[in-house]
Design an enzyme around this catalytic site. Structure first.
Site, PDB file in Angstrom:
ATOM      1  N   LYS A  51     108.693 -15.382 -13.992  1.00  0.00           N
ATOM      2  CA  LYS A  51     108.153 -15.974 -15.218  1.00  0.00           C
ATOM      3  C   LYS A  51     109.047 -17.109 -15.727  1.00  0.00           C
ATOM      4  O   LYS A  51     108.566 -18.177 -16.076  1.00  0.00           O
ATOM      5  CB  LYS A  51     108.026 -14.905 -16.331  1.00  0.00           C
TER       6      LYS A  51
ATOM      7  N   ARG B  78     105.375  -7.542 -25.091  1.00  0.00           N
ATOM      8  CA  ARG B  78     105.672  -6.480 -24.134  1.00  0.00           C
ATOM      9  C   ARG B  78     105.068  -5.145 -24.552  1.00  0.00           C
ATOM     10  O   ARG B  78     105.240  -4.160 -23.837  1.00  0.00           O
ATOM     11  CB  ARG B  78     107.181  -6.300 -24.020  1.00  0.00           C
TER      12      ARG B  78
ATOM     13  N   ARG C  71     114.314  -0.828 -16.808  1.00  0.00           N
ATOM     14  CA  ARG C  71     113.494  -1.980 -17.230  1.00  0.00           C
ATOM     15  C   ARG C  71     112.108  -1.924 -16.583  1.00  0.00           C
ATOM     16  O   ARG C  71     111.102  -2.226 -17.220  1.00  0.00           O
ATOM     17  CB  ARG C  71     114.210  -3.290 -16.882  1.00  0.00           C
TER      18      ARG C  71
ATOM     19  N   ARG D 289     124.178 -10.825 -14.232  1.00  0.00           N
ATOM     20  CA  ARG D 289     123.634 -10.405 -15.533  1.00  0.00           C
ATOM     21  C   ARG D 289     123.643  -8.875 -15.591  1.00  0.00           C
ATOM     22  O   ARG D 289     123.041  -8.223 -14.726  1.00  0.00           O
ATOM     23  CB  ARG D 289     122.205 -10.960 -15.641  1.00  0.00           C
TER      24      ARG D 289
ATOM     25  N   ARG E  25     119.686 -11.618  -7.577  1.00  0.00           N
ATOM     26  CA  ARG E  25     120.023 -12.273  -8.847  1.00  0.00           C
ATOM     27  C   ARG E  25     121.291 -11.664  -9.447  1.00  0.00           C
ATOM     28  O   ARG E  25     122.125 -12.365 -10.007  1.00  0.00           O
ATOM     29  CB  ARG E  25     118.840 -12.134  -9.823  1.00  0.00           C
TER      30      ARG E  25
HETATM   31  P1  AMP Z   1     113.997 -10.359 -20.232  1.00  0.00           P
HETATM   32  O1  AMP Z   1     115.015 -11.418 -20.018  1.00  0.00           O
HETATM   33  O2  AMP Z   1     112.673 -10.882 -20.694  1.00  0.00           O
HETATM   34  O3  AMP Z   1     113.847  -9.446 -19.038  1.00  0.00           O
HETATM   35  O4  AMP Z   1     114.516  -9.443 -21.439  1.00  0.00           O
HETATM   36  C1  AMP Z   1     115.775  -8.800 -21.378  1.00  0.00           C
HETATM   37  C2  AMP Z   1     115.799  -7.615 -22.334  1.00  0.00           C
HETATM   38  O5  AMP Z   1     115.575  -8.065 -23.673  1.00  0.00           O
HETATM   39  C3  AMP Z   1     114.741  -6.551 -22.091  1.00  0.00           C
HETATM   40  O6  AMP Z   1     115.131  -5.615 -21.100  1.00  0.00           O
HETATM   41  C4  AMP Z   1     114.632  -5.914 -23.478  1.00  0.00           C
HETATM   42  O7  AMP Z   1     115.755  -5.084 -23.734  1.00  0.00           O
HETATM   43  C5  AMP Z   1     114.780  -7.122 -24.395  1.00  0.00           C
HETATM   44  N1  AMP Z   1     113.474  -7.776 -24.679  1.00  0.00           N
HETATM   45  C6  AMP Z   1     113.087  -9.023 -24.307  1.00  0.00           C
HETATM   46  N2  AMP Z   1     111.858  -9.307 -24.743  1.00  0.00           N
HETATM   47  C7  AMP Z   1     111.422  -8.183 -25.395  1.00  0.00           C
HETATM   48  C8  AMP Z   1     110.201  -7.842 -26.048  1.00  0.00           C
HETATM   49  N3  AMP Z   1     109.161  -8.695 -26.114  1.00  0.00           N
HETATM   50  N4  AMP Z   1     110.121  -6.607 -26.617  1.00  0.00           N
HETATM   51  C9  AMP Z   1     111.148  -5.735 -26.569  1.00  0.00           C
HETATM   52  N5  AMP Z   1     112.321  -5.984 -25.942  1.00  0.00           N
HETATM   53  C10 AMP Z   1     112.471  -7.213 -25.363  1.00  0.00           C
END
Ligand code: AMP
Length: 189
Positions: free
Chosen positions: A13, A88, A144, A133, A127
Site C-alpha cells: 500500500k 482498519r 498484526r 522496523r 523488510r
Molecule cells: P502500518 O504502518 O499501517 O502497518 O501501521 C503500524 C501500526 O500502527 C499498526 O500495527 C497499528 O498498531 C497502528 N495503526 C496504524 N493505523 C491504524 C488504524 N487505522 N487503526 C488502528 N491502529 C492503527
C-alpha cells in the site's frame, strides 16, 4: 478523488501510495506513518501509543479518526486523499464516511491489494532485515496479521455493498500493480 488502498500489512500500500502522490499530486494519509512520527517526536500521543504499536495491536479508533480529520483539509486542497492503513475497523470506516459527507465528499474507490500470507511473511522478513522496523519482527507480525484478519477484513463487505471495491493482484510486480491501479482509477475518474 478520494481512494483507499486496502490490504494486510506489507501488501504494498505504501509503495503504491507514494507513486500516486508523485503522479497525481494527491495526499497520502497513512495513520501508521502519523503514529510513528508521534512516537519519534516523543509527544504525549506518541508515549500513549508506543506500547500498542510495539505489540502489533490496533490503537483505539478515536485516536486515528482524530489524526485523519486534522489532515482532511490539506488533502481536499490537493485534490484528494489516498488513505493508507486507514480505516482498519468498521467504526473507523463509518466515521470516515461521516467526516467526508460533512465536507460534501465521499470515498470514490477502494482498491484491495490481494497478497497471500506466505508472500506477506517473505516480504516482511526482507523488510525487517532491510529497515529494522520493530513491529516487522516475525512474532509481532503474526499479531498484526491476526488484527487484519479479525478487525480489518470485515470491512470488505462494507465497501462491496457500497459498490466501491476493486480487487487487484498484489502478488504481481510493483509496475504491474501500478498499471492495474491506474486502469481501475480510469474507470472511476
Ligand atoms: P502500518 O504502518 O499501517 O502497518 O501501521 C503500524 C501500526 O500502527 C499498526 O500495527 C497499528 O498498531 C497502528 N495503526 C496504524 N493505523 C491504524 C488504524 N487505522 N487503526 C488502528 N491502529 C492503527
Amino acid at each position: 478523488m478520494n481512494l483507499i488502498l486496502f490490504g494486510p500489512p506489507a501488501a504494498g500500500k505504501g509503495t503504491q501510495a507514494k507513486r500516486l502522490v508523485e503522479q497525481r499530486g494527491m495526499v497520502q494519509l497513512s495513520t501508521g506513518d502519523m503514529l510513528r512520527a508521534a512516537i519519534a517526536s516523543g509527544s504525549e500521543l506518541g508515549q500513549r501509543v508506543k506500547a500498542v504499536l510495539d505489540r502489533g495491536d490496533l490503537v483505539t479508533d478515536g485516536i486515528v479518526i482524530d489524526l485523519i480529520e486534522e489532515r482532511l483539509p490539506e488533502a481536499e486542497a490537493a485534490g484528494g486523499a489516498i488513505f493508507d492503513g486507514f480505516p482498519r475497523t468498521v467504526p473507523q470506516a463509518e466515521a470516515l464516511d461521516r467526516m467526508l459527507a460533512r465536507r460534501g465528499q465521499k470515498i470514490d474507490a477502494v482498491l484491495r491489494l490481494k497478497v497471500d500470507e506466505p508472500a506477506l511473511i517473505e516480504r516482511i522478513t526482507k523488510r525487517f532485515a532491510d529497515q529494522g522496523r520493530a513491529d516487522d519482527n516475525p512474532e509481532v507480525f503474526v499479531t498484526r496479521l491476526a488484527a487484519y484478519n479479525a478487525q480489518t477484513a470485515p470491512l470488505l463487505p462494507y465497501y462491496e455493498t457500497q459498490g466501491k471495491l476493486t480487487e487487484l493482484d498484489g502478488m504481481a510486480s510493483v509496475e504491474t500493480v501500478a498499471a492495474s491501479i491506474d486502469a481501475a482509477l480510469s474507470i472511476v475518474a
